[in-house]
Design an enzyme around this catalytic site. Structure first.
Site, PDB file in Angstrom:
ATOM      1  N   HIS A  74       7.779  16.250 -39.671  1.00 43.63           N
ATOM      2  CA  HIS A  74       8.234  17.449 -38.949  1.00 43.63           C
ATOM      3  C   HIS A  74       7.913  17.336 -37.465  1.00 43.63           C
ATOM      4  O   HIS A  74       6.850  17.720 -37.013  1.00 43.63           O
ATOM      5  CB  HIS A  74       7.559  18.692 -39.538  1.00 43.63           C
ATOM      6  N   HIS A  76       9.826  17.581 -33.305  1.00 43.79           N
ATOM      7  CA  HIS A  76      10.988  17.933 -32.481  1.00 43.79           C
ATOM      8  C   HIS A  76      11.039  16.945 -31.323  1.00 43.79           C
ATOM      9  O   HIS A  76      10.077  16.833 -30.572  1.00 43.79           O
ATOM     10  CB  HIS A  76      10.844  19.365 -31.958  1.00 43.79           C
ATOM     11  N   LEU A  77      12.156  16.220 -31.217  1.00 47.71           N
ATOM     12  CA  LEU A  77      12.271  15.224 -30.153  1.00 47.71           C
ATOM     13  C   LEU A  77      13.142  15.708 -28.999  1.00 47.71           C
ATOM     14  O   LEU A  77      13.246  15.045 -27.979  1.00 47.71           O
ATOM     15  CB  LEU A  77      12.799  13.901 -30.711  1.00 47.71           C
ATOM     16  N   ARG A  78      13.760  16.883 -29.163  1.00 47.51           N
ATOM     17  CA  ARG A  78      14.469  17.585 -28.078  1.00 47.51           C
ATOM     18  C   ARG A  78      15.714  16.887 -27.551  1.00 47.51           C
ATOM     19  O   ARG A  78      16.386  17.434 -26.683  1.00 47.51           O
ATOM     20  CB  ARG A  78      13.526  17.852 -26.889  1.00 47.51           C
ATOM     21  N   HIS A 193      12.278  26.577 -43.199  1.00 48.37           N
ATOM     22  CA  HIS A 193      11.502  27.261 -42.161  1.00 48.37           C
ATOM     23  C   HIS A 193      11.389  28.701 -42.670  1.00 48.37           C
ATOM     24  O   HIS A 193      12.299  29.505 -42.475  1.00 48.37           O
ATOM     25  CB  HIS A 193      12.249  27.179 -40.834  1.00 48.37           C
ATOM     26  N   HIS A 246       5.527  23.995 -42.330  1.00 50.56           N
ATOM     27  CA  HIS A 246       4.455  24.698 -41.600  1.00 50.56           C
ATOM     28  C   HIS A 246       3.913  25.963 -42.271  1.00 50.56           C
ATOM     29  O   HIS A 246       4.013  27.055 -41.712  1.00 50.56           O
ATOM     30  CB  HIS A 246       4.869  25.003 -40.156  1.00 50.56           C
ATOM     31  N   ASP A 319       4.570  19.286 -36.564  1.00 51.52           N
ATOM     32  CA  ASP A 319       5.463  20.255 -35.927  1.00 51.52           C
ATOM     33  C   ASP A 319       5.406  20.102 -34.403  1.00 51.52           C
ATOM     34  O   ASP A 319       5.438  21.082 -33.656  1.00 51.52           O
ATOM     35  CB  ASP A 319       5.135  21.697 -36.348  1.00 51.52           C
ATOM     36  N   HIS A 323       7.464  21.306 -24.837  1.00 51.00           N
ATOM     37  CA  HIS A 323       8.087  22.202 -23.857  1.00 51.00           C
ATOM     38  C   HIS A 323       7.628  21.768 -22.472  1.00 51.00           C
ATOM     39  O   HIS A 323       6.517  21.275 -22.314  1.00 51.00           O
ATOM     40  CB  HIS A 323       7.666  23.653 -24.094  1.00 51.00           C
TER      41      HIS A 323
END
Lengths: 453, 321
Positions: A74, A76-78, A193, A246, A319, A323
């Site tokens: 899990h 996030h590579l954006r 989610h 999560h 997770d 940002h």
């Protein structure tokens, strides 16, 4: 000490490599003892207590643990769309540094990963980055809008192993039912989610004593448990393969425990920050602590640890949610939720679960390597003869101070800045290739030295 | 006192220091010339990111009475609407050599955030639903003025505690000074686990008002009906609205307080608001003295010596730069 570039050059040029003196921990194979590993062109040729053979490159792992490659299901590579926060390249580099050889990235990009073309884009970018194997999780509904199913057969063909609308829940229970049914047809895992949006709307932190004191809008534990209860019943109804992402609450752990006792095909993960932090951190009003689901109470934290201990929770996933500083440096209520984690997971889990809560290193490897691979369907989740090596070498007792400015990730939204953690990743081998090394002794043969000179 | 961010952060002694200092300034306000040079040369910026009339006017008056230089900045004229970040906006203001920033903001925690990234001293003039420390201090000042003490008093806070920064600051202040606080409201208007702040929670108005020395009313915003917290303002007024009959459930000389602006006919009947038990306008007058004290103390001023003519009224202040 050998630089990473030099180590990589030697590693790439060596026909044979001997990893000597490490302590191999492989729960799936029942191994927990000192073992040498002999590699030929990146594939494991021998595992034995003592291997006397010469190799082009000898790597000294005395005092270090070797585990099957850690997997993070899990992150996030954006990319595409959020490249100022993270890219597939920087994210895979962060994975390698953190000891991960395989990661599954979530589809809440811009545009969302919901078609074969976008899946192939991610795979191509990951391949050229070469630091980790990246498995895109595709959206379960088109544009993650929660209405129409994605073309899962084609996604499966493109290499997708799991679908999810992560970042948002599938609001409509009937759509979620169809997702579970249709995904089952193509043997895809459905990652939920779990959040009831009508209960979480407007919330910025866990609803409890601290949200009351701080005057911040709360997200009750029930926002998670109501959604988990729904999805567990839908998994029961459909027989679908459900994985709860999560998990952050005591109630969530209880519900999953009950479902497992009833024989529901469900697995679940929690993230390191829920094991190390509580809602009290928000007292600082520092947006680095804003995450979704939110940091919960001390009692929830205890329940999560108990859930990991008894197997209710199957694995750890970071997770990792990058940002930019600009996005995070705002009023708490305006800053986006999320924290990065791939470069601190191993340290936090080692520190909290192993050193403080008494989990064995075997437990840790099960939570970070074996179970993640089993859940998502990676092969192998173990150190296997003949296969391309996926290995994570770490020092469970090595103390280090977290300094996000030194991270490979582009983002700096790490809640563990200045923490001292015991447990550090030292060498990572992904698909037979060296992807990370720090302070490990490399002893090249004369032949290799001449060849690479 | 470096900043005034919230009552939660203050010790009992610090609260009493503000109240004692405010008493000295209160005397100044009764003089024909209501001005002292205590903050001469100190520049104060009133940064209001949320509409406010009375709090802003009260701060401005306090600043003028202290001879500070003031600049006003409010959201409608600011660059916030142009996409500039809060940090940039405030750092720009500070770059103009501002010594003290009085901040009102819709988001909880902004004063603390500013205290972290600015050199200026910060006074919280209300942040989201978090705290409104100067309001609580002026309320404490008023109670002490009227009742002679705070310890041991029974205070009933009525109404929308959930959305109220005034309630939070008052709960901290009153409990720190030894009052017994009861919150009286329907469950939907109370935040969870609020009992852990050291207060009693009561849903029945008669029970809540029994033996109360102070009845503190909170403003009920009309949006609460739409937000699903209440079925109607009518039902609220019928169950929790304060009138003469109900006030009789409290002690015979109970004070009626309100932070304003009032919703006459909802949380309070007009005759009570204008009646002899209400000290609502005294609260407003005391607000100026309390804010003078807060500004003076965060600027580095010394609290007054007990029972002497305040020395703080002489010469320009050392914090001026």
């Amino acid at each position: 000490m050998t630089s990473f570039a030099e180590a990589q050059r030697w590693w790439g040029a060596a026909e044979t490599i001997l990893l000597r003196g490490g302590h191999l921990i492989d729960p799936a194979a029942g191994i927990d003892e000192p073992q040498d590993i002999f590699l030929r062109r990146g594939h494991i040729e021998a595992i034995a207590g003592r291997i006397g053979r010469d190799a082009d490159l000898r790597v000294e792992l005395e005092g270090l643990c070797i585990a099957p490659g850690f997997g993070d299901i899990h992150v996030h590579l954006r990319e595409p769309g959020g490249e100022d926060a993270e890219t597939i390249e920087s994210g895979s580099a962060a994975a390698a540094r953190g000891g991960f050889t395989r990661i599954a990235c979530m589809p809440n990009t811009e545009p969302p990963i919901d078609t074969r073309g976008l899946v192939e884009f991610v795979l191509r970018r990951a391949q050229s980055a070469g630091a980790a194997e990246v498995f895109p999780v595709a959206a379960s509904t088109k544009r993650r809008a929660g209405d129409e199913l994605t073309e899962m057969q084609e996604l499966r063909e493109a290499g997708v192993l799991a679908v999810s609308d992560d970042g948002s829940p599938v609001r409509d229970a009937r759509v979620m039912r169809r997702v579970l049914e249709y995904a089952l047809t193509w043997d895809l895992l459905v990652i939920s989610h779990a959040e009831e949006p009508s209960l979480s709307a407007g919330g910025v932190m866990h609803e409890g004593y601290w949200s009351t004191v701080l005057g911040l809008e709360g997200i009750p534990a029930a926002a998670e448990s109501v959604a988990i209860a729904r999805d567990l019943r839908l998994a029961e109804l459909t027989g679908g393969r459900l994985h709860i992402a999560h998990v952050s609450t005591h109630e969530g752990v209880e519900l999953i425990r009950g479902a497992k006792e009833r024989g529901v095909a469900v697995t679940a993960e929690t993230a390191p920050h829920y094991l190390a932090l509580t809602d009290e951190s928000l007292r600082t009003f520092d947006s680095v602590y804003r995450v979704n689901p939110p940091l919960r109470s001390a009692a929830d934290r205890e329940a999560l640890i108990a859930g990991l201990r008894d197997g209710t929770l199957d694995c750890i996933a970071s997770d990792h949610a990058p940002h930019t500083d600009v996005a995070k440096d705002q009023e708490l209520e305006a800053a986006p939720p999320g924290m990065i984690g791939m470069e601190t997971t191993l340290g936090v889990v080692c520190e909290i679960l192993h050193h403080r809560e008494g989990f064995s290193l075997r437990d840790l490897v099960r939570l970070c390597a074996t179970r993640p691979a089993e859940i998502i369907g990676w092969d192998p989740g173990r150190v296997r003869m003949g296969g391309a090596a996926h290995l994570t070498v770490f020092a469970p007792d090595q103390e280090w101070e977290v300094d996000p400015s030194a991270f490979a990730s582009r983002a700096r939204n790490c809640p563990f800045r200045t923490w001292r953690l015991r447990g550090r990743s030292r060498l990572t081998v992904c698909g037979g290739r060296l992807t990370h090394q720090e302070d490990v002794e490399f002893c090249p043969s004369e032949r290799l030295l001449t060849q690479t000179a | 006192m470096e900043h005034l961010l919230g009552i939660e952060d203050l010790t009992t002694e610090q609260i009493l220091t503000v109240l004692d200092t405010a008493r000295s300034f209160r005397e100044v306000l009764d003089r024909p010339i209501k001005k002292v040079p205590a903050l001469r040369g100190v520049t104060v910026c009133n940064a209001f990111f949320e509409p406010s009339t009375r709090t802003r006017v009260s701060f401005e008056l306090a600043e003028k009475r202290l001879s500070a230089d003031t600049v006003n900045f409010s959201v409608s004229q600011s660059s916030v609407t142009k996409g500039e970040t809060l940090r940039d906006t405030i750092q720009n203001i500070e770059a103009m050599q501002v010594d003290v920033v009085v901040v009102r903001h819709w988001a909880a925690g902004v004063p603390r955030y500013l205290a972290r990234c600015l050199r200026a001293r910060i006074v919280n003039a209300g942040d989201g639903q978090h705290e409104h420390p100067t309001q609580a201090l002026l309320d404490l000042f008023t109670i002490r003025e009227k009742k002679g003490r705070i310890a041991g008093l029974k205070v009933a806070i009525l109404g929308d505690v959930r959305h109220s920064r005034v309630a939070r600051s008052n709960i901290w202040g009153l409990t720190k000074l030894g009052a017994e606080v009861s919150l009286v409201a329907p469950r939907t208007l109370l935040p969870v686990e609020v009992e852990r702040m050291g207060v009693r929670v009561v849903h029945d108005l008669r029970d809540g008002l029994r033996d109360a020395d102070v009845v503190y009313l909170l403003r009920l915003q009309r949006e609460r009906q739409r937000g699903g917290f209440l079925p109607s303002l009518r039902e609220y007024a019928m169950t929790y609205g304060l009138d003469r009959t109900r006030l009789a459930w409290a002690t015979a000389d109970a004070l009626v307080m309100h932070p304003g602006p009032m919703n006459r006919g909802v949380e309070i009947q007009p005759d009570l608001a204008d009646g002899p038990r209400a000290v609502i306008l005294q609260q407003v007058s005391n607000g100026v003295a309390v804010r003078m004290a807060a500004l003076y103390l965060v600027s580095g001023g010394a609290p007054p010596e007990p029972a002497t003519e305040p020395t703080l009224l002489s010469a320009a202040h050392p914090a001026a730069r």
